[in-house]
Design a protein around this motif. Structure first.
Motif, mmCIF file in Angstrom:
data_model
loop_
_atom_site.group_PDB
_atom_site.id
_atom_site.type_symbol
_atom_site.label_atom_id
_atom_site.label_comp_id
_atom_site.label_asym_id
_atom_site.label_seq_id
_atom_site.Cartn_x
_atom_site.Cartn_y
_atom_site.Cartn_z
ATOM 1 N N GLU A 56 0.826 -1.203 0.000
ATOM 2 C CA GLU A 56 0.000 0.000 0.000
ATOM 3 C C GLU A 56 0.862 1.256 0.000
ATOM 4 O O GLU A 56 1.999 1.246 0.490
ATOM 5 N N PRO A 57 0.339 2.378 -0.545
ATOM 6 C CA PRO A 57 1.086 3.638 -0.485
ATOM 7 C C PRO A 57 1.487 3.975 0.956
ATOM 8 O O PRO A 57 0.681 3.842 1.879
ATOM 9 N N GLY A 58 2.730 4.368 1.128
ATOM 10 C CA GLY A 58 3.261 4.677 2.454
ATOM 11 C C GLY A 58 3.970 3.510 3.113
ATOM 12 O O GLY A 58 4.713 3.699 4.078
ATOM 13 N N ASP A 59 3.775 2.290 2.622
ATOM 14 C CA ASP A 59 4.496 1.132 3.160
ATOM 15 C C ASP A 59 5.969 1.236 2.763
ATOM 16 O O ASP A 59 6.292 1.605 1.630
ATOM 17 N N PHE A 60 6.850 0.887 3.690
ATOM 18 C CA PHE A 60 8.285 1.000 3.415
ATOM 19 C C PHE A 60 9.054 -0.148 4.048
ATOM 20 O O PHE A 60 8.591 -0.811 4.980
ATOM 21 N N VAL A 61 10.246 -0.382 3.511
ATOM 22 C CA VAL A 61 11.271 -1.199 4.158
ATOM 23 C C VAL A 61 12.567 -0.410 4.083
ATOM 24 O O VAL A 61 12.753 0.429 3.193
ATOM 25 N N THR A 62 13.468 -0.655 5.037
ATOM 26 C CA THR A 62 14.792 -0.055 4.968
ATOM 27 C C THR A 62 15.815 -1.162 4.738
ATOM 28 O O THR A 62 15.665 -2.284 5.229
ATOM 29 N N VAL A 63 16.840 -0.828 3.981
ATOM 30 C CA VAL A 63 17.899 -1.769 3.635
ATOM 31 C C VAL A 63 19.219 -1.174 4.107
ATOM 32 O O VAL A 63 19.561 -0.046 3.735
ATOM 33 N N ASN A 64 19.961 -1.928 4.934
ATOM 34 C CA ASN A 64 21.194 -1.414 5.516
ATOM 35 C C ASN A 64 22.353 -2.356 5.229
ATOM 36 O O ASN A 64 22.222 -3.569 5.378
ATOM 37 N N PHE A 65 23.488 -1.811 4.795
ATOM 38 C CA PHE A 65 24.742 -2.555 4.765
ATOM 39 C C PHE A 65 25.883 -1.554 4.822
ATOM 40 O O PHE A 65 25.822 -0.479 4.239
ATOM 41 N N GLY A 66 26.923 -1.938 5.582
ATOM 42 C CA GLY A 66 28.007 -0.989 5.820
ATOM 43 C C GLY A 66 27.445 0.270 6.450
ATOM 44 O O GLY A 66 26.646 0.222 7.389
ATOM 45 N N THR A 67 27.841 1.413 5.933
ATOM 46 C CA THR A 67 27.321 2.691 6.428
ATOM 47 C C THR A 67 26.128 3.165 5.613
ATOM 48 O O THR A 67 25.596 4.243 5.868
ATOM 49 N N GLN A 68 25.689 2.362 4.650
ATOM 50 C CA GLN A 68 24.603 2.759 3.759
ATOM 51 C C GLN A 68 23.255 2.344 4.337
ATOM 52 O O GLN A 68 23.125 1.275 4.942
ATOM 53 N N SER A 69 22.256 3.193 4.113
ATOM 54 C CA SER A 69 20.876 2.855 4.461
ATOM 55 C C SER A 69 19.969 3.457 3.401
ATOM 56 O O SER A 69 20.150 4.606 2.991
ATOM 57 N N VAL A 70 19.002 2.653 2.941
ATOM 58 C CA VAL A 70 18.105 3.072 1.872
ATOM 59 C C VAL A 70 16.668 2.828 2.304
ATOM 60 O O VAL A 70 16.354 1.781 2.891
ATOM 61 N N ILE A 71 15.810 3.800 2.022
ATOM 62 C CA ILE A 71 14.364 3.660 2.230
ATOM 63 C C ILE A 71 13.739 3.234 0.906
ATOM 64 O O ILE A 71 13.898 3.917 -0.110
ATOM 65 N N VAL A 72 13.042 2.106 0.900
ATOM 66 C CA VAL A 72 12.270 1.663 -0.259
ATOM 67 C C VAL A 72 10.802 1.821 0.122
ATOM 68 O O VAL A 72 10.338 1.212 1.094
ATOM 69 N N ILE A 73 10.068 2.643 -0.620
ATOM 70 C CA ILE A 73 8.724 3.044 -0.208
ATOM 71 C C ILE A 73 7.788 3.078 -1.402
ATOM 72 O O ILE A 73 8.207 3.403 -2.515
ATOM 73 N N ARG A 74 6.530 2.723 -1.160
ATOM 74 C CA ARG A 74 5.523 2.832 -2.214
ATOM 75 C C ARG A 74 4.894 4.221 -2.156
ATOM 76 O O ARG A 74 4.398 4.644 -1.114
ATOM 77 N N ALA A 75 4.942 4.920 -3.287
ATOM 78 C CA ALA A 75 4.436 6.287 -3.360
ATOM 79 C C ALA A 75 2.925 6.299 -3.580
ATOM 80 O O ALA A 75 2.298 5.261 -3.821
ATOM 81 N N ASP A 76 2.346 7.493 -3.524
ATOM 82 C CA ASP A 76 0.902 7.632 -3.666
ATOM 83 C C ASP A 76 0.404 7.179 -5.031
ATOM 84 O O ASP A 76 -0.760 6.770 -5.166
ATOM 85 N N ASP A 77 1.257 7.276 -6.066
ATOM 86 C CA ASP A 77 0.841 6.823 -7.397
ATOM 87 C C ASP A 77 1.082 5.331 -7.598
ATOM 88 O O ASP A 77 0.983 4.831 -8.712
ATOM 89 N N ASN A 78 1.405 4.629 -6.509
ATOM 90 C CA ASN A 78 1.591 3.179 -6.468
ATOM 91 C C ASN A 78 2.926 2.713 -7.041
ATOM 92 O O ASN A 78 3.183 1.504 -7.112
#
Length: 441
Positions: A56-78
């Motif tokens: 659903e829009p607004g659902d997210f997961v974060t991905v971390n390795f080393g010093t990196q962190s990324v937000i993967v998120i579903r936007a309002d347009d799906n």
């Protein structure tokens, strides 16, 4: 800052001997681990999630390795977006939870607020010339393929991802992964280098250590004819050929692609995909091979027995998909001797636990197998850490291991400007694939 390449490391990289395991520093050295983070995981396409994890829009997961962190998120347009998990104010990490749902991304430090597209929507107490449009979150390349989410952290991502998608999507699409739901997800930390995790996955030479899996899994990887099959595997290979012949008629009837496509070390985004038969009932990863979920992923296909789609993608994923569920595996390096292996079980979105499937029956075989693999990887890392270790030869059934190691070495040589020492083993030309930025989708 990228770790410099030491002269002895340059020599090791140039002189890698084909057909043998890597010298110990590749597995145990902190410097080599940093090279892997900087030159492999920061520059290649990585599998990070299933779309089912963010339905659903607004659902997210974060991905971390080393010093990196990324937000993967579903936007309002799906659509699926990916952003560096760094506030554009003074750099605070924005989201610390591994997954969740949010209407906006709010920095807990000074309340700078972003929408799912990364646009800055609120920043309190700024001067009159402040322009919010100049402080959008830094985006990350993202690509969805048949319900799977891939990211690339490089400024310019390998462009062959579109070619890969065109090849693999017809294999994956009939299983409707984008419309599935997560039945379970587990994380296990293996006490070994990430390359040992991948090498272990890429062969079945060790599969006698997986008695539960071998009820339904034909351990014949790497063998192309009965001439090279050990006597102990001859009956298995014969059953495999008979089952494959029967299933080929089914696959062809429904237009399901099944050809073995092996491009693991001939392109930047190396991959392998095929459709294969399974033993016993041949339907699913259960002890007797029968269905684990009564509601099939393949809505428009009535066949329960479709074998499995098997796919490997360098550097960090593999999957198996049957008619009733999907199994997705992702690998994230934590330290030279620590590796996160995440397993995700997908079922039909309308499947009901306790009605259509029993969760233990669905997950039991692979949970046992994952722990067995973790034990093997730990043993391998312990042995390689010994001064007595010397690189050993790969056998005929370890062809996918050689392909992974060759891809890894070629990738490092290409990215770090190191030529092969031996005549005739120069790195493949990846330049044309690295030339442009991959478009987000």
């Amino acid at each position: 800052m990228l770790a410099p390449l030491r002269p002895d490391h340059r020599e090791l990289l140039a002189a890698r001997e084909t057909g043998r395991s890597l010298p110990a520093p590749f597995y145990v050295s902190p410097e080599w681990f940093q090279h892997d983070v900087d030159e492999v995981f920061s520059k290649q396409w990585l599998f990070v999630a299933a779309e089912a994890e963010i339905p659903e829009p607004g659902d997210f997961v974060t991905v971390n390795f080393g010093t990196q962190s990324v937000i993967v998120i579903r936007a309002d347009d799906n659509t699926v977006r990916a952003h560096h998990n760094v506030c554009r104010h003074r750099g605070a990490r924005l989201i610390t939870e591994p997954r969740g749902a949010t209407g906006t991304i709010v920095c807990t430090y000074h309340s700078w607020t972003y929408d799912a597209d990364g646009h800055l929507t609120y920043a309190d107490a700024q001067d009159s010339g402040f322009d919010r449009k100049c402080f959008t979150l830094r985006s990350v390349h993202v690509r969805t393929i048949a319900g799977l989410v891939f990211i690339c952290l490089a400024d310019e991502a390998p462009t062959d991802i579109d070619e890969v998608a065109e090849i693999v999507e017809p294999y994956l699409a009939p299983h409707n992964l984008a419309q599935a739901k997560v039945a379970k997800q587990t994380d296990i930390v293996e006490n070994g280098n990430w390359k040992l995790t991948m090498e272990n996955n890429r062969e079945c030479y060790h599969c006698n250590g997986h008695p539960e899996l071998l009820n339904v899994f034909f351990p014949i990887w790497g063998y192309s004819s009965t001439d090279t099959v050990p006597d102990r595997l001859a009956p298995v290979f014969n059953r495999y050929r008979i089952s494959t012949a029967e299933l080929t008629e089914v696959w062809d009837r429904y237009g399901l692609p099944h050809r073995n496509i092996f491009q693991l070390d001939t392109r930047p985004t190396g991959f392998h995909i095929e459709r294969e038969a399974m033993d016993l009932a041949g339907e699913s990863f259960t002890l007797d091979g029968s269905l684990a979920c009564a509601k099939l992923l393949t809505d428009d296909l009535p066949e329960r027995k479709l074998g499995r789609v098997s796919m490997h993608l360098q550097p960090n994923m593999w999957l198996h998909i049957t008619s009733d569920h999907g199994l997705l595996f992702s690998v994230i390096p934590i330290a030279p001797d620590k590796t996160l292996v995440r397993t995700t079980w997908l079922v039909h979105r309308d499947a009901v636990e306790g009605v259509d499937y029993d969760l233990n029956r669905l997950t039991n075989v692979w949970e046992i197998t994952n722990q067995q693999d973790a034990d093997f990887v730990a043993l391998a890392h312990q042995g390689i850490s010994s001064p007595a270790y010397l690189p050993g030869p790969y056998g005929p059934s370890e062809v996918l291991v050689e392909a992974f190691v060759n891809w890894y070495i070629t990738t490092l040589r290409t990215n770090m400007g190191v030529a092969a020492a031996e005549p005739g083993t120069a790195p493949m030309d990846m330049g044309s694939h690295m030339a442009g930025k991959a478009a987000a989708s």
